[in-house]
Design an enzyme around this catalytic site. Structure first.
Site, short mmCIF file in Angstrom:
data_model
loop_
_atom_site.label_atom_id
_atom_site.label_comp_id
_atom_site.label_asym_id
_atom_site.label_seq_id
_atom_site.Cartn_x
_atom_site.Cartn_y
_atom_site.Cartn_z
N MET A 125 0.85 -1.20 0.00
CA MET A 125 0.00 0.00 0.00
C MET A 125 0.88 1.25 0.00
O MET A 125 0.45 2.33 0.41
CB MET A 125 -0.93 -0.01 1.21
CG MET A 125 -1.92 -1.19 1.14
SD MET A 125 -3.46 -0.92 2.04
CE MET A 125 -2.87 -0.71 3.69
N GLY A 126 2.13 1.09 -0.44
CA GLY A 126 3.02 2.24 -0.54
C GLY A 126 3.57 2.68 0.80
O GLY A 126 3.57 1.92 1.76
N LEU A 182 6.66 3.15 1.38
CA LEU A 182 7.58 2.02 1.49
C LEU A 182 8.72 2.28 2.47
O LEU A 182 9.21 3.39 2.60
CB LEU A 182 8.16 1.70 0.11
CG LEU A 182 7.12 1.39 -0.97
CD1 LEU A 182 7.81 1.08 -2.29
CD2 LEU A 182 6.20 0.24 -0.57
N HIS A 191 9.50 -3.38 3.19
CA HIS A 191 9.03 -3.62 1.81
C HIS A 191 10.21 -3.91 0.89
O HIS A 191 10.13 -4.78 0.02
CB HIS A 191 8.31 -2.37 1.27
CG HIS A 191 7.03 -2.04 1.97
ND1 HIS A 191 6.89 -0.90 2.74
CD2 HIS A 191 5.84 -2.67 2.00
CE1 HIS A 191 5.65 -0.85 3.20
NE2 HIS A 191 5.00 -1.92 2.79
N GLY A 209 4.99 -9.84 4.09
CA GLY A 209 5.77 -9.73 5.33
C GLY A 209 5.07 -10.42 6.49
O GLY A 209 3.83 -10.40 6.59
N GLN A 233 -2.58 -12.10 8.13
CA GLN A 233 -2.87 -11.84 6.71
C GLN A 233 -2.28 -12.96 5.83
O GLN A 233 -2.90 -13.40 4.86
CB GLN A 233 -2.28 -10.49 6.30
CG GLN A 233 -2.37 -10.19 4.81
CD GLN A 233 -2.01 -8.76 4.48
OE1 GLN A 233 -2.85 -7.89 4.55
NE2 GLN A 233 -0.76 -8.51 4.11
O1 PAF Z 1 -0.13 -5.78 3.67
C1 PAF Z 1 -0.55 -4.81 2.98
O2 PAF Z 1 0.10 -3.80 2.79
C2 PAF Z 1 -1.93 -4.92 2.35
O3 PAF Z 1 -2.82 -5.56 3.21
C3 PAF Z 1 -1.90 -5.58 0.96
C4 PAF Z 1 -1.49 -7.03 1.05
C5 PAF Z 1 -0.97 -4.82 0.05
C6 PAF Z 1 -3.31 -5.53 0.35
O4 PAF Z 1 -3.76 -4.24 0.19
#
Ligand code: PAF
Length: 279
Positions: A30-31, A33, A37, A147, A153
């Site tokens: 989601m940027g 960074l 990331h 991550g 997630q």
């Molecule tokens: O982990 C994240 O940044 C978000 O949940 C993802 C996997 C990019 C989905 O929007």
């Protein structure tokens, strides 16, 4: 490095590369960074010919409108960082491009979405499923990188891959920490200085907790962690759970034969931080 904003262009570009025999890795982000990331991007590039990084603040996974509004957006900086770190394609679509109409899909990830983040953030994992499936459909990568800070997630996405028969490998990558132990997160930039100074206390307590398993029962340790973090006036625990690393079932006894992960969500003022540690 190329920047693509349209889904159809991304799909045709990647299809061509795959026809040439290239392997493709995807890093969804989601940027805003950070080094966490970048470590995903480097691992992706090591394991594939082509690294695709998506940068998209996905509205459907925010159950709190204020959180969505204040989420940091730093596309120019992100692009410069990705250029330096081996990314081949940045996919940075608009909200209209990803959601030309409302996504009404409802996923059922079963038990793994019902606890911890799933319980505290209703609809969050459904939104994650919506966007990640759209990205998987558009890129059809060989591998996708996530991550382990977002430990739950990863379990949810693995469940989705199985249910929807995606032919790709999910590669979980280790948590990257600041020098003072705070797990790297885009939300860290939102912490006021006093909260930022105190936030490393979360990891320090979790680390200490891993040394106490011979002295305390699981429940006693859960209470100890909660109290120790809460002793810091800048931090307030929302939950601390110790679960197994695949089904995310609550651990009752240290003798259980599985990998045990302590997962915590903590409010540092208005900013919600998550972290975890393997016991
Ligand atoms: O982990 C994240 O940044 C978000 O949940 C993802 C996997 C990019 C989905 O929007």
């Amino acid at each position: 490095m190329n920047i693509i904003t349209k889904k159809a262009e991304l799909t045709t570009t990647i299809e061509k590369l795959k026809q040439e025999g290239k392997t493709v890795g995807l890093v969804p982000t989601m940027g805003a960074l950070h080094e966490g990331h970048i470590s995903l991007v480097k691992t992706c590039k090591e394991g594939n010919d082509v690294a695709v990084v998506s940068v998209f603040v996905n509205p459907t996974q925010f159950n709190d409108k204020e959180d969505l509004k204040r989420y940091p957006r730093t596309l120019d900086k992100d692009v410069a960082l990705l250029e330096k770190n081996g990314c081949d394609y940045v996919f940075a679509p608009s909200v209209e491009e990803m959601y030309p109409e409302e996504d009404t899909r409802v996923f059922n990830f079963g038990y793994v979405e019902s606890v911890m983040e799933g319980a505290k953030r209703p609809g969050h994992f459904n939104g994650v499923g919506q966007i990640v499936s759209k990205l998987f459909d558009a890129v059809q990568p060989h591998r996708a990188y996530f991550g382990m800070k977002d430990f739950q997630q990863v379990a949810v996405i693995k469940n989705m891959v199985k249910q929807l028969h995606y032919n790709l490998e999910i590669v979980p990558c280790p948590i990257i920490r600041e020098a003072d132990g705070l797990a790297m997160s885009s939300r860290n930039t939102l912490l006021e200085p006093e909260y930022r100074k105190n936030a490393p206390h979360i990891h320090a307590v979790l680390q200490e907790a891993t040394k106490l398993t011979s002295e305390m029962s699981v429940d006693e340790l859960k209470q100890w962690v909660t109290e120790e973090i809460n002793k810091n006036p800048y931090l307030e625990v929302e939950y601390f759970e110790i679960v197994d690393d695949t089904e995310l079932k609550t651990i009752r006894d240290w003798k259980e034969n599985n990998v045990k992960v302590g997962c915590v969500a903590v409010y540092a003022g208005k900013i919600r931080l998550i972290d975890n540690i393997v016991f």
